[in-house]
Design an enzyme around this catalytic site. Sequence first.
Site, short mmCIF file in Angstrom:
data_model
loop_
_atom_site.label_atom_id
_atom_site.label_comp_id
_atom_site.label_asym_id
_atom_site.label_seq_id
_atom_site.Cartn_x
_atom_site.Cartn_y
_atom_site.Cartn_z
N ASN A 35 94.33 -9.15 3.85
CA ASN A 35 94.01 -10.57 3.65
C ASN A 35 93.11 -10.71 2.41
O ASN A 35 92.20 -11.54 2.38
CB ASN A 35 93.31 -11.11 4.90
CG ASN A 35 93.22 -12.63 4.90
OD1 ASN A 35 93.99 -13.31 4.22
ND2 ASN A 35 92.25 -13.16 5.62
N SER A 124 79.48 -13.31 14.46
CA SER A 124 79.75 -14.74 14.23
C SER A 124 79.00 -15.58 15.24
O SER A 124 78.75 -15.15 16.38
CB SER A 124 81.26 -14.94 14.40
OG SER A 124 81.55 -16.31 14.53
N TYR A 148 89.80 -13.89 19.16
CA TYR A 148 88.98 -13.53 18.00
C TYR A 148 87.50 -13.46 18.39
O TYR A 148 86.81 -12.48 18.11
CB TYR A 148 89.19 -14.55 16.87
CG TYR A 148 88.06 -14.58 15.88
CD1 TYR A 148 87.87 -13.55 14.96
CD2 TYR A 148 87.12 -15.63 15.88
CE1 TYR A 148 86.80 -13.57 14.08
CE2 TYR A 148 86.06 -15.66 15.00
CZ TYR A 148 85.90 -14.62 14.11
OH TYR A 148 84.84 -14.64 13.25
N LYS A 152 84.49 -10.21 18.74
CA LYS A 152 83.13 -10.15 18.20
C LYS A 152 82.13 -9.85 19.32
O LYS A 152 81.23 -9.01 19.16
CB LYS A 152 82.76 -11.47 17.51
CG LYS A 152 83.57 -11.78 16.26
CD LYS A 152 83.28 -10.80 15.13
CE LYS A 152 84.04 -11.11 13.86
NZ LYS A 152 83.98 -10.03 12.87
N ASN A 178 78.54 -21.07 9.26
CA ASN A 178 79.78 -21.39 8.52
C ASN A 178 79.62 -21.07 7.04
O ASN A 178 79.11 -21.88 6.28
CB ASN A 178 80.13 -22.87 8.70
CG ASN A 178 80.60 -23.18 10.11
OD1 ASN A 178 79.88 -22.95 11.07
ND2 ASN A 178 81.81 -23.67 10.24
N ARG A 230 78.15 -28.89 11.56
CA ARG A 230 78.08 -27.42 11.48
C ARG A 230 76.97 -27.00 10.54
O ARG A 230 76.55 -27.74 9.66
CB ARG A 230 79.41 -26.85 10.94
CG ARG A 230 80.61 -27.06 11.82
CD ARG A 230 80.53 -26.26 13.11
NE ARG A 230 81.71 -26.41 13.93
CZ ARG A 230 81.89 -27.40 14.83
NH1 ARG A 230 80.96 -28.32 15.01
NH2 ARG A 230 83.01 -27.45 15.54
C1 UD1 Z 1 85.73 -21.82 12.75
C2 UD1 Z 1 86.06 -21.00 13.96
C3 UD1 Z 1 84.97 -19.95 14.14
C4 UD1 Z 1 84.86 -19.11 12.88
C5 UD1 Z 1 84.57 -20.02 11.68
C6 UD1 Z 1 84.59 -19.24 10.37
C7 UD1 Z 1 87.32 -22.53 15.40
C8 UD1 Z 1 87.34 -23.30 16.69
N1 UD1 Z 1 86.20 -21.86 15.12
O1 UD1 Z 1 84.52 -22.50 13.00
O2 UD1 Z 1 85.27 -19.15 15.25
O3 UD1 Z 1 83.83 -18.16 13.03
O4 UD1 Z 1 85.59 -21.02 11.60
O5 UD1 Z 1 83.99 -20.03 9.37
O6 UD1 Z 1 88.30 -22.51 14.66
N2 UD1 Z 1 87.47 -29.84 10.28
C9 UD1 Z 1 88.17 -30.99 9.94
N3 UD1 Z 1 89.33 -30.85 9.23
C10 UD1 Z 1 89.82 -29.63 8.83
C11 UD1 Z 1 89.10 -28.46 9.18
C12 UD1 Z 1 87.93 -28.60 9.90
O7 UD1 Z 1 87.76 -32.10 10.27
O8 UD1 Z 1 90.90 -29.58 8.21
C13 UD1 Z 1 86.17 -29.96 11.00
C14 UD1 Z 1 86.14 -29.25 12.34
O9 UD1 Z 1 86.56 -30.10 13.37
C15 UD1 Z 1 84.64 -28.89 12.43
C16 UD1 Z 1 84.23 -28.66 10.99
O10 UD1 Z 1 85.21 -29.33 10.19
O11 UD1 Z 1 83.91 -29.98 12.93
C17 UD1 Z 1 84.20 -27.18 10.58
O12 UD1 Z 1 85.42 -26.58 10.91
P1 UD1 Z 1 85.80 -25.08 10.42
O13 UD1 Z 1 85.52 -24.95 8.98
O14 UD1 Z 1 87.19 -24.79 10.90
O15 UD1 Z 1 84.74 -24.18 11.16
P2 UD1 Z 1 84.39 -24.04 12.75
O16 UD1 Z 1 85.38 -24.75 13.59
O17 UD1 Z 1 82.96 -24.39 12.92
#
Ligand code: UD1
Length: 340
Positions: A35, A124, A148, A152, A178, A230
Amino acid sequence: MSVLLTGGAGFIGSHTAVVLIESGYDVVVLDNFSNSKPSVIGRIEQITGKPCPCEEADLSDGPLVDAVFRRHDFDAVVHFAGFKAVGESVEKPREYYENNLIGTLRLIEAMTRRGVKRMIFSSSATVYRADNPVPYYEDFPLGATNPYGWTKVMIERILCDVCAADPGWGAALLRYFNPIGAHPSGRIGEDPNGIPNNLLPYVSKVAGGELPLLHIFGDDYDTPDGTGVRDYIHVMDLARGHLLALGYMRDRRGAFPFNLGTGKGYSVREVVAAFEKVCGRALPVRVDPRRPGDLPSVYANADRARKELGFTARLGLDEMCADAWRWQKRREEADGATAE
Ligand code: UD1
């Protein structure tokens, strides 16, 4: 001091390689490039002006990993290598358990054979059970909602047990919140395969015109503006956390969990606004239903890392977005150059 970085060509690994090399460590990267791209190694070398030796190997290949340990004299290992996509882990649980757990066990075997007993593990915030209140403290109950996350949790458990069985062993369990942003040079950054799952890579691609619009997953959470909150941390700050953890573990034995976050949460809308400021235009968004498994609000209590490691995040959301945007633009230029 010589350090092996498994998964050192990946997003967090490559930034950590830069920080460690610039701090005088001898770094060797081990990666199977499942990756990541081999070209990252050259970029680490360009940024630091120093060689970054790289071993192409898969951790499941015990004899090959043993051979790497025989060729070098490592003092410690920073273990990043592992599959990390939550959704994919639900579809392919066996692959996730096999890759992440077996890889780690082979690595511990190889380390044990060579008497290397220091590990910094890439954990994580996902190891905290979903019913914990925020902010998360290191002694909160652990659990996960997907394979996943369980890998961890399980690897943390394995390392605690290895440390308990051999009083010479020491492990730092770094629970990342994050990680976003990129190296300020724009030469390395996050480069996910296909359509990104995480917010920042997605926003970057919308800003760069590669994707038409951002889907905001729910604006009816119990948060100030209704969107998910986050604890975003700049990947360069996170990389510095590994440097501090290596120093901390030099004379310590046992397993030590640390949150690596800023302690501050930002909503999806705040992230989008910060990104719009740096890219200079409004980004198209659409509010969609909540993503299954998402929590309203996740952020760290960052006291332990501050007190024990001397770690505090220095870079704010504006720098995170500015560096992510620089990387997005440089990558577009590089892609354009290859296509010609
Ligand atoms: C996700 C993973 C977590 C991992 C981390 C790595 C999930 C449930 N959790 O965390 O296990 O360690 O990534 O960084 O997938 N969002 C949007 N639109 C998008 C993408 C995200 O609105 O297209 C929102 C999500 O709902 C969330 C926030 O953005 O509120 C952050 O999302 P994301 O970056 O995917 O991180 P996590 O969900 O916190």
